[in-house]
Design a protein around this motif. Structure first.
Motif, PDB file in Angstrom:
ATOM      1  N   GLY A 140      76.651  12.207   8.212  1.00  0.00           N
ATOM      2  CA  GLY A 140      75.419  11.772   8.891  1.00  0.00           C
ATOM      3  C   GLY A 140      74.265  11.425   7.765  1.00  0.00           C
ATOM      4  O   GLY A 140      74.008  10.432   7.258  1.00  0.00           O
ATOM      5  N   ILE A 141      74.733  11.897   6.483  1.00  0.00           N
ATOM      6  CA  ILE A 141      73.689  11.883   5.501  1.00  0.00           C
ATOM      7  C   ILE A 141      74.224  10.547   4.900  1.00  0.00           C
ATOM      8  O   ILE A 141      73.684   9.198   4.668  1.00  0.00           O
ATOM      9  CB  ILE A 141      73.200  12.747   4.147  1.00  0.00           C
ATOM     10  N   VAL A 142      75.582  10.615   5.089  1.00  0.00           N
ATOM     11  CA  VAL A 142      76.411   8.867   4.262  1.00  0.00           C
ATOM     12  C   VAL A 142      76.189   8.193   5.098  1.00  0.00           C
ATOM     13  O   VAL A 142      76.224   7.160   4.728  1.00  0.00           O
ATOM     14  CB  VAL A 142      78.411   9.098   4.417  1.00  0.00           C
ATOM     15  N   GLN A 143      76.220   8.871   6.488  1.00  0.00           N
ATOM     16  CA  GLN A 143      75.675   7.208   7.418  1.00  0.00           C
ATOM     17  C   GLN A 143      74.470   6.504   7.012  1.00  0.00           C
ATOM     18  O   GLN A 143      73.789   5.915   7.498  1.00  0.00           O
ATOM     19  CB  GLN A 143      75.527   7.542   8.750  1.00  0.00           C
ATOM     20  N   GLY A 144      73.625   7.414   6.625  1.00  0.00           N
ATOM     21  CA  GLY A 144      72.264   6.891   6.817  1.00  0.00           C
ATOM     22  C   GLY A 144      71.586   6.179   5.819  1.00  0.00           C
ATOM     23  O   GLY A 144      71.263   4.791   5.838  1.00  0.00           O
TER      24      GLY A 144
ATOM     25  N   ILE B 294      73.497   2.983   6.159  1.00  0.00           N
ATOM     26  CA  ILE B 294      72.579   1.694   6.905  1.00  0.00           C
ATOM     27  C   ILE B 294      70.989   1.195   5.689  1.00  0.00           C
ATOM     28  O   ILE B 294      71.317   0.691   5.996  1.00  0.00           O
ATOM     29  CB  ILE B 294      72.214   2.485   7.770  1.00  0.00           C
ATOM     30  N   GLY B 295      70.785   2.316   5.097  1.00  0.00           N
ATOM     31  CA  GLY B 295      69.670   1.625   4.235  1.00  0.00           C
ATOM     32  C   GLY B 295      70.464   0.691   3.318  1.00  0.00           C
ATOM     33  O   GLY B 295      69.704  -0.487   2.592  1.00  0.00           O
ATOM     34  N   VAL B 296      71.507   0.752   2.629  1.00  0.00           N
ATOM     35  CA  VAL B 296      72.313  -0.059   1.503  1.00  0.00           C
ATOM     36  C   VAL B 296      72.294  -1.678   2.546  1.00  0.00           C
ATOM     37  O   VAL B 296      71.946  -2.477   1.631  1.00  0.00           O
ATOM     38  CB  VAL B 296      73.557   1.226   0.767  1.00  0.00           C
TER      39      VAL B 296
ATOM     40  N   VAL C  32      67.212   5.074   1.753  1.00  0.00           N
ATOM     41  CA  VAL C  32      68.662   6.042   1.151  1.00  0.00           C
ATOM     42  C   VAL C  32      68.251   6.723   0.559  1.00  0.00           C
ATOM     43  O   VAL C  32      68.264   7.941   0.202  1.00  0.00           O
ATOM     44  CB  VAL C  32      69.247   4.612  -0.458  1.00  0.00           C
ATOM     45  N   ALA C  33      66.999   6.711   0.025  1.00  0.00           N
ATOM     46  CA  ALA C  33      66.443   8.157  -0.851  1.00  0.00           C
ATOM     47  C   ALA C  33      65.373   8.524   0.376  1.00  0.00           C
ATOM     48  O   ALA C  33      65.453   9.557  -0.131  1.00  0.00           O
ATOM     49  CB  ALA C  33      64.295   7.088  -1.433  1.00  0.00           C
TER      50      ALA C  33
END
Length: 74
Positions: A5-9, A12-14, A22-23
C-alpha cells in the motif's frame, strides 16, 4: 500488505509528480512502523489468546529466515 500500500501510494505520487503525496507516504510508513504496529501486536495476544502464539508471533517481521518449520522436508 502495508508495504504494498505504501509503495502504491508513493508510485501514484511519482506519477502525478506530487512530492507531497510521496512525503505523506513516507511519514505514514514511519507512523505505521513505530507507533501503530507495535501497539497492535502487543494487544493481539490479549484479544486472540493462545491463537496468537500459534500464529507464530514470536517471529519478528523481516526475520522469517530464522524461522524453522516443524515440518521436515524429505
Amino acid at each position: 500488505m502495508a508495504v504494498a500500500g505504501i509503495v502504491q501510494g508513493a508510485a501514484i505520487g511519482v506519477i502525478l509528480q506530487s512530492w507531497l503525496v510521496v512525503a505523506s507516504e513516507v511519514v505514514g510508513s514511519l507512523l505505521w512502523n513505530y507507533a501503530i504496529r507495535p501497539n497492535a501486536l502487543a494487544a493481539l495476544p490479549a484479544r486472540a489468546g493462545s491463537t496468537a502464539s500459534a500464529l507464530g508471533l514470536g517471529v519478528p517481521s523481516g526475520d522469517a529466515r530464522r524461522f524453522r518449520s516443524p515440518i521436515k522436508v524429505i
